[in-house]
Design a protein around this motif. Sequence first.
Motif, mmCIF file in Angstrom:
data_model
loop_
_atom_site.group_PDB
_atom_site.id
_atom_site.type_symbol
_atom_site.label_atom_id
_atom_site.label_comp_id
_atom_site.label_asym_id
_atom_site.label_seq_id
_atom_site.Cartn_x
_atom_site.Cartn_y
_atom_site.Cartn_z
ATOM 1 N N LEU A 1 8.787 -6.556 -5.363
ATOM 2 C CA LEU A 1 8.964 -5.155 -4.982
ATOM 3 C C LEU A 1 9.882 -4.979 -3.785
ATOM 4 N N THR B 1 4.634 5.192 -10.051
ATOM 5 C CA THR B 1 5.654 5.622 -9.092
ATOM 6 C C THR B 1 5.301 6.995 -8.515
ATOM 7 N N PRO C 1 4.926 3.683 0.693
ATOM 8 C CA PRO C 1 4.738 2.231 0.731
ATOM 9 C C PRO C 1 3.464 1.819 -0.010
ATOM 10 N N VAL C 2 3.480 0.595 -0.500
ATOM 11 C CA VAL C 2 2.290 -0.004 -1.097
ATOM 12 C C VAL C 2 1.515 -0.694 0.019
ATOM 13 N N PRO D 1 12.185 8.294 -0.574
ATOM 14 C CA PRO D 1 11.727 6.960 -0.977
ATOM 15 C C PRO D 1 10.256 7.011 -1.394
ATOM 16 N N PRO D 2 9.827 6.124 -2.300
ATOM 17 C CA PRO D 2 8.424 6.116 -2.709
ATOM 18 C C PRO D 2 7.535 5.719 -1.541
ATOM 19 N N GLU E 1 10.276 -4.449 2.211
ATOM 20 C CA GLU E 1 10.358 -3.145 2.866
ATOM 21 C C GLU E 1 9.424 -2.114 2.236
ATOM 22 N N ARG E 2 8.949 -2.379 1.020
ATOM 23 C CA ARG E 2 8.036 -1.441 0.360
ATOM 24 C C ARG E 2 6.577 -1.684 0.710
ATOM 25 N N LEU E 3 6.297 -2.760 1.441
ATOM 26 C CA LEU E 3 4.913 -3.150 1.677
ATOM 27 C C LEU E 3 4.447 -2.819 3.090
ATOM 28 N N ARG E 4 3.203 -2.454 3.181
ATOM 29 C CA ARG E 4 2.495 -2.351 4.455
ATOM 30 C C ARG E 4 1.273 -3.258 4.309
ATOM 31 N N ARG F 1 0.147 7.208 -4.167
ATOM 32 C CA ARG F 1 -0.261 6.352 -3.050
ATOM 33 C C ARG F 1 -1.055 5.178 -3.627
#
Length: 431
Positions: free
Chosen positions: A97, A72, A7-8, A4-5, A100-103, A75
């Motif tokens: 997005l 993509t 996180p942003v 998985p990529p 789940e992709r965010l922090r 970081r």
Amino acid sequence: MSPPPPPVTVIGIGADGWEGLGPAAREALRTAEVVIGGQRHLGLLPPECPGERVPWPSPLRPAVPGLFAAHTGRRISALASGDPMFFGIGRTLAELLGAERLRVLPHPSSVSLACARLGWALEETEVVSLVGRPLATLNRELYAGRRLLVLSAGADTPAEVAGLLGERGFGPSRMRVLERLGSAGERWVESTAEEWPHPPGDPLNVIAVDCAPADGTRPPALTPGLPDAAYDHDGQLTKRHVRAATLAALAPAPGELLWDVGGGSGSIAVEWMRAHRTCRAVSVERDAVRAERIGRNAAALGVPGLAVVTGAAPDALAGLPAPDAVFIGGGLTAPGVLAACWAALPPGGRIVANTVTLESEALLADWYRRHGGDLVRLAVSHATPVGGFTGWRQAMPVTQWSATKPFASRGPGGDAADPEGSVEAAQGETR
């Protein structure tokens, strides 16, 4: 299967810049290969953050997926003012997005800092954002004794707020403008709205308002059934007592969307949106003069977000987002209107239709026979002078059909097809 990529990381930053960030936020920015943010935010970063600095595009929302797709695998850190999830970019990123992709690493918001300075309880303070929103948004919030924190759109916003308060009869309200909260250059200025003397200051400001009406000012109630005089109209107005009964049948709930078909003065859509700040409405009106009037009424009563579509139903309904409820107050017998509205409703959606004509009443009686619901006649009488005495004068009775679309494909009494008659179209006089 590809990993998985990364996180942003969405980082809230205040007017105190780098010095106000915690260890986790600083580390994320130091190690980021790409840092996305506004020009002001990017300018707060020191040289020890070597990542490529990318400003937010404009318009922002449609460009976000492509922007992140272009980076993509790298970081990415994104900068936002204060708490990213409070009127910030965090919500947009979560929607586009995926959460789940965010922090998210929040900073104290300007609202938290303002309440701390003012000694106001945050949970008892109403927050109104004028960033990208009409000034008239404030009109709905003006009541005696309320404390408002207004998120400013720039240096000119305080004077604009002061002017609006004066126009709405709230000139005695105390205003405090808090600039660059949390920074070494923090300051505030204050006065009453009617005597506001201050020139434009720093564009990074929050406006605190202690609402105080002038003598004789009486703001409109939040409950349905505003006085008819609250609206500019040409007679096409659902009268006060019928309007209250209509809103009760429509039963607005937070976040729901209303189609107001045959908008007239827009009173039903306006009071639907006043029921809760997240309620939405589209008013469809074929007459251009009335459509413009609907917009003015919506702004005056604090719901400038009311969408107005100029056109005749059912054609004007094509392409509109699916409603949670529909009100038909005009053009009821135009071929296909009832069928189109019923078809657009999801299971559990509500429909309410009002009429004063026999032709439309016959149509509603047939729909009631086939789909159930409630068919009622509303009659209101007003006391009026009769010579030297007082008597009752009855307004035209209003027939109202209301129903909830069933989850099954068939309703009581028959199928869901609409009987399209050849009865002459009536615009409906209940507006």
